[in-house]
Design an enzyme around this catalytic site. Sequence first.
Site, mmCIF file in Angstrom:
data_model
loop_
_atom_site.group_PDB
_atom_site.id
_atom_site.type_symbol
_atom_site.label_atom_id
_atom_site.label_comp_id
_atom_site.label_asym_id
_atom_site.label_seq_id
_atom_site.Cartn_x
_atom_site.Cartn_y
_atom_site.Cartn_z
ATOM 1 N N ARG A 114 36.081 43.229 31.563
ATOM 2 C CA ARG A 114 35.402 43.408 32.773
ATOM 3 C C ARG A 114 35.794 42.149 33.699
ATOM 4 O O ARG A 114 35.983 40.780 33.076
ATOM 5 C CB ARG A 114 33.713 43.060 32.300
ATOM 6 C CG ARG A 114 32.683 42.978 33.626
ATOM 7 C CD ARG A 114 31.408 43.032 32.893
ATOM 8 N NE ARG A 114 30.419 42.659 33.978
ATOM 9 C CZ ARG A 114 29.883 41.604 34.326
ATOM 10 N NH1 ARG A 114 30.505 40.586 34.103
ATOM 11 N NH2 ARG A 114 28.995 41.645 35.458
ATOM 12 N N LYS A 121 35.159 32.574 33.547
ATOM 13 C CA LYS A 121 34.210 31.888 32.992
ATOM 14 C C LYS A 121 34.182 30.224 32.576
ATOM 15 O O LYS A 121 35.337 29.982 32.711
ATOM 16 C CB LYS A 121 33.659 32.641 31.620
ATOM 17 C CG LYS A 121 32.860 33.786 31.883
ATOM 18 C CD LYS A 121 32.463 34.597 30.609
ATOM 19 C CE LYS A 121 31.517 35.739 31.098
ATOM 20 N NZ LYS A 121 31.070 36.422 29.812
#
Length: 261
Positions: A237, A203
Site C-alpha cells: 500500500r 510512515k
Amino acid sequence: MAIINVTPDSFSGDGLVGRRDMALRQAEQAIADGADILDIGGESSRPGAEAVGLQEELDRVVPIVEAFANAGVPLSVDTVKPQVMRAVASAGAAIINDINGLREPGAIEAVAATDVGVCLMHMQGEPRTMQSAPHYRDVVTEVRDFLCLRADALKSAGVATERILVDPGFGFGKALVHNLALFADLSRLRDLGYPLLIGVSRKSMLGQITGQPVAQRLAASVAAAMLAVQRGAAIVRVHDVAATRDAFAIMAAIQSHQQNS
C-alpha cells in the site's frame, strides 16, 4: 495498492476532503501510474486522529467509489464502520480494508453478507492513543495469533478463505523496535496462508530510521516496499505508485535474468 485519502488530516499531507475533483484526478493518475488497486479512506487513522461521523464518512467515500466502480481496477475502502462497509460494497467496492480487524459489532456480519474481499489488520489500542506506550512480550507471535483468530472468526461466519488478506499494521500501536521485528520476520505471517498486505509508505518508522520528514521519505518508502515483497508481501500500500513500479520493474528484470541464466 494506491492510497487515496479523502480526509483533512492525513499524516502524509495528501488529504483531499471536500475536493472531489482533486481526489478523482489523483485516482486517475494512480491508475495511469500502474496501480492495481485503489484504497479509498475517509477517516484518518494517524496517531491522535479523531473519529469521523458516519454520514460524513459516507459522503467522503461513496462518491469516489461510484465514480471508479468501472475504472478497471478493484476498489478497496479503508473503514471500520459496518454501515460504510455495506454502502461501499453496494456502490462497487471489491475490498474492505479494516484497521480494526472487524472487531466493531456487526462488522463481520456486514462483510459476510457480501462477496467482497477483506483485509484484517492488527492494531494495539485505537488511533487516538495507540502510540502512547505500545508494549508486547513477543510482537510477532502476538500479531500472528491475533490475525489467525480474526481470520477464523470470519471463516466461522461463512467467509471463504480466498477472500481474506492480512496486514500486521506497521505503526499501529507499535514502536520502532516492534516494527523492525515484524519486518524481519514477515515470513511467519506469510506462512499463515493468507495474502499479506504491507503498508509502510512515508510512515514515522522510516523517518525514525532516516531522519527525513514525511515529504522526503520517497526513497525509504520504495526501499521498504521492495523489501516487503522480497519477504513475501502480496500487496504493498503506497503513496508513490510510479516510483514503486519502477523499482519493481528493476527487481523483476534481475530475477527473470537469474532464472533464465
